[in-house]
Enzyme design. Structure first.
Site, PDB file in Angstrom:
ATOM      1  N   GLU A  79       0.776  -0.954   0.401  1.00 44.18           N
ATOM      2  CA  GLU A  79      -0.362   0.058   0.281  1.00 44.18           C
ATOM      3  C   GLU A  79       0.855   0.996   0.546  1.00 44.18           C
ATOM      4  OE1 GLU A  79      -2.818   0.021  -0.377  1.00 44.18           O
ATOM      5  OE2 GLU A  79      -3.703  -2.523  -0.023  1.00 44.18           O
ATOM      6  N   ARG A 126     -18.022  -0.617   5.097  1.00 45.93           N
ATOM      7  CA  ARG A 126     -19.382  -1.534   4.374  1.00 45.93           C
ATOM      8  C   ARG A 126     -19.707  -2.206   4.544  1.00 45.93           C
ATOM      9  NH1 ARG A 126     -17.548  -6.489   2.310  1.00 45.93           N
ATOM     10  NH2 ARG A 126     -15.857  -6.609   2.398  1.00 45.93           N
ATOM     11  N   CYS A 154      -8.442  -2.324   8.306  1.00 51.40           N
ATOM     12  CA  CYS A 154      -6.778  -1.895   8.055  1.00 51.40           C
ATOM     13  C   CYS A 154      -6.163  -0.442   7.036  1.00 51.40           C
ATOM     14  CB  CYS A 154      -7.155  -2.655   6.202  1.00 51.40           C
ATOM     15  SG  CYS A 154      -6.861  -3.955   7.042  1.00 51.40           S
ATOM     16  N   HIS A 181      -1.447  -5.810   2.515  1.00 48.20           N
ATOM     17  CA  HIS A 181      -2.556  -6.505   2.281  1.00 48.20           C
ATOM     18  C   HIS A 181      -2.143  -7.195   1.844  1.00 48.20           C
ATOM     19  CE1 HIS A 181      -5.389  -3.584   2.774  1.00 48.20           C
ATOM     20  NE2 HIS A 181      -5.927  -4.514   3.030  1.00 48.20           N
TER      21      HIS A 181
END
Length: 217
Positions: free
Chosen positions: A83, A93, A146, A169
């Site tokens: 990342e 979500r 995260c 990730h």
């Protein structure tokens, strides 16, 4: 110079029974890379407790770590995703493990919009690809726990400029394939090898490669 590297992984979430981020971190706990001892800590997958657990991990070591690598699961990814950017947004979500689902909230009220990783992200991606491992540079860590931990880590490291840090990730494990259809899974031993190599690269170089990232959005 400190001889410690901190690795964090998450507990399972979202209906999964396992989380490769913790499986990998736990497998690396106690190993030495480039003369540095690896120390693994598990973080809860809850917005309310993740950053306090990160603080305990950061400050509960005998000496400050030289480097902090936070790991997480991205069930829709098919490669090890290094990342680049943590953003100051929580927009869940799905509920976290405590049932909380905050929408459009900052990680740190009044904090900067974003922080960049302090790791050589392109060099790590290139090194993993050269070793035959699926890898990519990612421009988004999402807006779930995260990203909260990634942003929270980089925010804390502003007061600790000697410590480098970042987030990677991981794709699902083969045993998670039924829950994450369409994603390419990666066996645990390959994920461990990938993170061990990523740490080796990060510890041996600070300057990143000057080349196109081949990044995902």
């Amino acid at each position: 110079m400190t001889d410690c590297v901190l690795i964090t992984g998450f507990e399972p979430f979202g209906g999964d029974d396992i989380n490769p981020s913790w499986q990998v971190a736990r497998a690396l706990d106690g190993r030495r890379i480039a003369g540095r001892r690896l120390v693994a800590r598990q973080l809860p997958c809850t917005f309310a407790a993740a950053l306090s657990a990160l603080d305990q991990a950061l400050h509960g070591l005998p000496s400050p770590p030289q480097l902090v690598l936070a790991l997480g699961l991205a069930g829709s990814r098919s490669a090890v995703s290094i990342e680049r950017i943590a953003i100051n947004v929580i927009d869940a979500r799905i509920p976290d493990n405590a049932g909380a689902q905050p929408i459009d909230e900052p990680v740190v009220p009044g904090g900067p919009a974003a922080y960049f990783s302090r790791l050589p992200i392109k060099a790590i991606s290139a090194g993993l690809l050269q070793a035959g491992l699926p890898a990519e540079v990612s421009q988004t860590a999402g807006t779930f726990v995260c990203n909260q931990v990634f942003y929270g880590l980089m925010h804390r490291l502003q007061a600790m400029p000697a410590i480098r840090g970042g987030f990677i990730h991981l794709p699902p494990l083969p045993e998670q394939a039924a829950r994450h259809p369409g994603s390419r899974t990666l066996a645990l031993d390959e994920q461990v090898r990938a993170i061990q190599l990523a740490l080796t690269i990060a510890l041996r170089r600070e300057a990143d490669l000057r080349q196109g990232a081949g990044a995902i959005d």
